[in-house]
Write a protein that holds these residues in place. Structure first.
Motif, mmCIF file in Angstrom:
data_model
loop_
_atom_site.group_PDB
_atom_site.id
_atom_site.type_symbol
_atom_site.label_atom_id
_atom_site.label_comp_id
_atom_site.label_asym_id
_atom_site.label_seq_id
_atom_site.Cartn_x
_atom_site.Cartn_y
_atom_site.Cartn_z
ATOM 1 N N ASP A 1 54.097 43.145 24.202
ATOM 2 C CA ASP A 1 53.199 43.749 23.815
ATOM 3 C C ASP A 1 51.835 42.897 23.661
ATOM 4 O O ASP A 1 51.844 41.902 23.545
ATOM 5 C CB ASP A 1 53.515 44.553 22.452
ATOM 6 N N GLU A 2 50.750 43.569 24.073
ATOM 7 C CA GLU A 2 49.427 42.677 24.074
ATOM 8 C C GLU A 2 49.045 42.554 22.817
ATOM 9 O O GLU A 2 48.596 43.782 22.175
ATOM 10 C CB GLU A 2 48.386 43.587 25.047
ATOM 11 N N LEU A 3 48.663 41.429 22.260
ATOM 12 C CA LEU A 3 48.035 41.135 20.848
ATOM 13 C C LEU A 3 46.512 40.757 20.946
ATOM 14 O O LEU A 3 46.053 41.733 20.223
ATOM 15 C CB LEU A 3 49.192 39.895 20.073
ATOM 16 N N LEU A 4 46.180 40.163 21.803
ATOM 17 C CA LEU A 4 44.725 40.163 21.847
ATOM 18 C C LEU A 4 44.443 39.426 22.994
ATOM 19 O O LEU A 4 45.161 38.982 23.938
ATOM 20 C CB LEU A 4 44.312 39.052 20.775
ATOM 21 N N GLU A 5 43.128 39.177 23.320
ATOM 22 C CA GLU A 5 42.711 38.598 24.707
ATOM 23 C C GLU A 5 41.838 37.430 24.129
ATOM 24 O O GLU A 5 40.635 37.938 23.485
ATOM 25 C CB GLU A 5 41.844 39.406 25.448
ATOM 26 N N ILE A 6 41.854 36.606 24.820
ATOM 27 C CA ILE A 6 40.678 35.305 24.435
ATOM 28 C C ILE A 6 40.220 34.892 25.907
ATOM 29 O O ILE A 6 40.583 34.760 26.936
ATOM 30 C CB ILE A 6 41.624 33.863 24.066
ATOM 31 N N VAL A 7 38.459 34.936 25.712
ATOM 32 C CA VAL A 7 37.641 34.441 26.683
ATOM 33 C C VAL A 7 37.531 33.198 26.433
ATOM 34 O O VAL A 7 36.742 32.579 25.435
ATOM 35 C CB VAL A 7 36.260 35.369 26.638
ATOM 36 N N PRO A 8 37.908 32.026 27.251
ATOM 37 C CA PRO A 8 37.805 30.704 27.210
ATOM 38 C C PRO A 8 36.024 30.357 27.228
ATOM 39 O O PRO A 8 35.256 31.248 27.778
ATOM 40 C CB PRO A 8 38.316 30.165 28.466
ATOM 41 N N GLU A 9 35.844 29.271 26.633
ATOM 42 C CA GLU A 9 34.382 28.755 26.625
ATOM 43 C C GLU A 9 34.312 27.968 27.995
ATOM 44 O O GLU A 9 34.843 26.803 28.024
ATOM 45 C CB GLU A 9 33.886 28.090 25.429
ATOM 46 N N THR A 10 33.546 28.301 28.793
ATOM 47 C CA THR A 10 33.416 27.624 30.162
ATOM 48 C C THR A 10 31.886 28.010 30.820
ATOM 49 O O THR A 10 31.658 29.046 30.533
ATOM 50 C CB THR A 10 34.689 28.339 31.243
ATOM 51 N N GLN A 11 31.678 27.144 31.706
ATOM 52 C CA GLN A 11 30.423 27.307 32.457
ATOM 53 C C GLN A 11 30.668 27.446 33.835
ATOM 54 O O GLN A 11 29.834 27.543 34.684
ATOM 55 C CB GLN A 11 29.642 25.967 32.236
ATOM 56 N N ASP A 12 31.886 27.758 33.923
ATOM 57 C CA ASP A 12 32.405 27.879 35.403
ATOM 58 C C ASP A 12 31.948 29.667 35.864
ATOM 59 O O ASP A 12 32.709 30.378 35.502
ATOM 60 C CB ASP A 12 33.964 27.772 35.471
ATOM 61 N N GLN A 13 31.072 29.763 36.679
ATOM 62 C CA GLN A 13 30.408 31.090 36.656
ATOM 63 C C GLN A 13 30.634 31.308 38.256
ATOM 64 O O GLN A 13 30.488 30.548 39.053
ATOM 65 C CB GLN A 13 29.138 31.515 36.351
ATOM 66 N N ALA A 14 30.969 32.666 38.605
ATOM 67 C CA ALA A 14 31.147 33.015 40.100
ATOM 68 C C ALA A 14 30.879 34.554 39.977
ATOM 69 O O ALA A 14 31.077 35.121 38.843
ATOM 70 C CB ALA A 14 32.556 32.508 40.343
ATOM 71 N N VAL A 15 30.903 34.889 41.214
ATOM 72 C CA VAL A 15 30.671 36.446 41.543
ATOM 73 C C VAL A 15 31.917 36.853 42.543
ATOM 74 O O VAL A 15 31.888 36.165 43.407
ATOM 75 C CB VAL A 15 29.378 36.785 41.929
ATOM 76 N N GLU A 16 32.505 38.009 42.017
ATOM 77 C CA GLU A 16 33.585 38.311 43.020
ATOM 78 C C GLU A 16 32.865 39.638 43.709
ATOM 79 O O GLU A 16 32.726 40.698 43.153
ATOM 80 C CB GLU A 16 34.517 38.852 42.167
ATOM 81 N N LEU A 17 32.458 39.495 44.865
ATOM 82 C CA LEU A 17 31.784 40.264 45.574
ATOM 83 C C LEU A 17 32.745 40.860 46.774
ATOM 84 O O LEU A 17 33.720 40.346 47.149
ATOM 85 C CB LEU A 17 30.773 39.576 46.383
ATOM 86 N N VAL A 18 32.620 42.316 46.982
ATOM 87 C CA VAL A 18 33.352 42.903 47.681
ATOM 88 C C VAL A 18 32.705 43.537 49.105
ATOM 89 O O VAL A 18 31.515 44.219 48.882
ATOM 90 C CB VAL A 18 33.953 44.187 47.280
ATOM 91 N N LEU A 19 33.122 43.010 50.452
ATOM 92 C CA LEU A 19 32.315 43.333 51.566
ATOM 93 C C LEU A 19 33.142 44.555 52.413
ATOM 94 O O LEU A 19 34.602 44.528 52.291
ATOM 95 C CB LEU A 19 32.031 42.172 52.268
ATOM 96 N N THR A 20 32.463 45.318 53.308
ATOM 97 C CA THR A 20 33.373 46.113 54.061
ATOM 98 C C THR A 20 33.814 45.491 55.269
ATOM 99 O O THR A 20 33.377 44.181 55.330
ATOM 100 C CB THR A 20 32.268 47.214 54.457
ATOM 101 N N GLY A 21 34.782 46.042 55.652
ATOM 102 C CA GLY A 21 35.510 45.642 56.877
ATOM 103 C C GLY A 21 34.473 45.311 58.101
ATOM 104 O O GLY A 21 34.653 44.393 58.890
ATOM 105 N N PHE A 22 33.285 45.996 58.029
ATOM 106 C CA PHE A 22 32.342 45.884 59.246
ATOM 107 C C PHE A 22 31.622 44.881 59.083
ATOM 108 O O PHE A 22 31.049 43.858 60.139
ATOM 109 C CB PHE A 22 31.448 47.342 59.105
#
Length: 562
Positions: free
Chosen positions: A399-420
């Motif tokens: 069972d899910e109890l909680l979610e922790i967001v780490p303290e980090t400066q690691d930033q990135a963007v997950e971008l989605v491109l079309t197959g074209f």
């Protein structure tokens, strides 16, 4: 009338002159049009246009261990302690909650202590069994050594007794025959001895003669083999015979010499035998009076031989009984000790199996107890608490109890491109990003005029699509441009949170403006670069390709083929 018409004509001429331009006015219009067209052509040819592909995505974290982590219940049970709230910052290793195990097998608090006691008792039994095995093996070694010494000794004594028995029997027979012969031919002994001696002399002379003949024959053989060896040696030097044939001839020569020496030695032996036989003949002629003495001596030898025979028979019987007794005793003892050893080993194997099972159960118990307390796996903030979480609540495994967001400066963007668009993008390409909630103005094709966008670099691309023809790419901050002061740093993690929607423009090649207008008018795709190099160019310093940095020429633009 005439003056009136003349005035009307002059007025009409003035109006016509005002409406119809003169020749210099026409020239100015043409020049203006030509200058305008020239300037427009120059702008279209010399104005660089940055080709891009657009994709949508979200802000994320590239490093897996720095992404938001969901903490699940490792065991089922009842929550008896809950120490965090949403938005609270927790440290790595901090106690978050505690679950009371409700499974019947793990309810006893003394189960670990009982397992420790059981393990201690089993280990004592194992140590005792190992000590007992060592003692039995040492005893078996001693018995084997003793048996290995006693049985051969008894067998050797019995064999010696049997040898003495056979010798004694032979001696009795010989002594008896000698006595009978001596009694029967006592009067003729001297004559027989003389005849025998004479015969031995003749035989010795015959052997001497044969030996001398053999010496002559061997001398001839040595000469023949010497000649053969010398001939083969000469042929060997000329290469007409092999080394093996020469070695065989040499061996034959050596064997012939050895045989010659043996023949000469046989001649010497035969000569000595003649001398001995002649001495025996002289002695036989002088010992005729010894017949009676020989009879008495033969009788005494028969008596002694019979006594020796009786003693040898007793020894054979005694030593045979002794060997059988030693063999039977040692075999029985060894069989008994081997059976004991096998029994102890079986018991030790059962004890070892019990210890392994108890240790496994103890480790499982310790792991189960450790899973009752939930610790923070990293430093971060509690972003969400499960719906069924609270003191006294019963939770199930996973069972899910909680979610922790780490303290980090690691930033990135997950971008989605079309197959074209995906085939046009390679790792290392520059990109401009617009984050939701941050005011920005993006002029497509002219990134230098954009306001409020942020610089990024494509650092990773999925090797396959997501099943619907789209390809995911990861864009991280352009650290080189930011460090050089050419670009603004991305917003801090406190403002730019994971999950924020993002629009990204991945920069491709730089082309003239007229080419881009012509390409879009014909619906052609953007330029495709096969090499996996950043859009910043080969040197990767100024963000522009060396080839793109040169002035545009007519031959620089290649029309893509459909």
């Amino acid at each position: 009338m005439t003056a009136s018409s003349s005035h009307s004509q002059q007025e009409l001429a003035q109006r016509t002159k005002r409406l119809v331009p003169t020749r210099p006015g026409k020239r100015r219009i043409v020049v203006t049009l030509l200058v305008t067209i020239t300037l427009l052509a120059a702008v279209l040819k010399l104005t660089p246009f940055q080709q891009t592909v657009i994709g949508n995505g979200k802000v994320g974290v590239f490093t897996v261990m720095d992404r938001p982590q969901t903490i699940d219940a490792q065991i089922g049970g009842r929550l008896v302690l809950w120490k965090v709230q949403e938005g609270q910052t927790v440290q790595k290793g901090q106690l978050l909650a505690e679950i009371e195990d409700t499974e019947s097998r793990f309810l006893s608090q003394r189960r670990t202590a009982l397992l420790d006691q059981q393990l201690a008792a089993q280990r004592l039994r194992k140590a005792e069994g190992e000590r007992r095995i060592a003692e039995i093996e040492a005893q078996l070694g001693s018995l084997e050594s003793s048996r290995g010494a006693q049985i051969p000794a008894a067998s050797e004594r019995q064999g010696q007794a049997r040898n003495r028995l056979a010798v004694a029997r032979q001696n009795v027979i010989v002594a008896q025959k000698a006595l009978d012969a001596t009694k029967q031919v006592a009067t003729k002994q001297a004559e027989q001895r003389i005849a025998q001696a004479t015969q031995r002399v003749a035989q010795a002379k015959d052997r001497l003669r044969q030996a001398e003949q053999t010496v002559e024959a061997d001398k001839v053989s040595v000469d023949v083999n010497r000649i053969q060896r010398d001939r083969l040696a000469d042929l060997l030097k000329d290469g007409l015979r092999s080394q093996r044939e020469f070695e065989l001839a040499d061996q034959a020569f050596v064997a012939a010499e050895v045989k010659l020496k043996q023949s000469k030695l046989a001649v010497e032996i035969a000569q000595k035998e003649i001398l001995n036989a002649e001495a025996d003949l002289k002695f036989a002629k002088a010992t005729g009076i010894q017949a009676d003495i020989d009879v008495q001596r033969a009788t005494a030898q028969v008596v002694s031989a019979r006594e020796t025979l009786a003693s040898a028979q007793r020894d054979v019987t005694v030593f045979g009984f002794e060997q059988s007794r030693v063999d039977a005793d040692t075999s029985a003892t060894l069989s008994r000790e081997r059976a004991n050893l096998q029994q102890v080993k079986e018991s030790l194997a059962a004890i070892s199996d019990s210890i392994a099972k108890a240790e496994l159960e103890r480790e499982n118990m310790q792991a189960r107890v450790a899973q009752q307390k939930i610790y923070a796996p990293m430093t971060g903030r509690v972003s969400r608490i499960g719906k069924t979480v609270g003191p006294g609540q019963t939770v199930k495994k996973d069972d899910e109890l909680l979610e922790i967001v780490p303290e980090t400066q690691d930033q990135a963007v997950e971008l989605v491109l079309t197959g074209f668009d995906a085939p046009l993008v390679t790792v290392g390409r520059k990109a401009r990003l617009q984050f939701n909630g941050f005011p920005a103005v993006q002029i497509q094709g002219f990134p230098q005029a954009a306001v409020g966008t942020f610089a990024g670099v494509v650092t990773n691309m999925d090797p396959t699509d997501d099943g619907s023809g789209r390809v995911r790419v990861w864009i991280q901050p352009d650290t080189e441009a930011i460090a050089a002061g050419k670009e603004s740093p991305w917003p801090s993690s406190a403002r730019l949170r994971p999950g924020i929607d993002t629009i990204g423009w991945v920069q491709l090649d730089t082309v003239p403006l007229w080419y881009e207008l012509w390409r879009q008018f014909n619906a052609f795709p953007a330029n495709y670069t096969d090499a996996a190099k950043p859009s910043g160019g080969k040197d990767g310093k100024d963000g522009k390709d060396k080839k793109a940095a040169k002035p545009f020429k007519d031959g620089d633009i290649k029309v893509p083929k459909r």
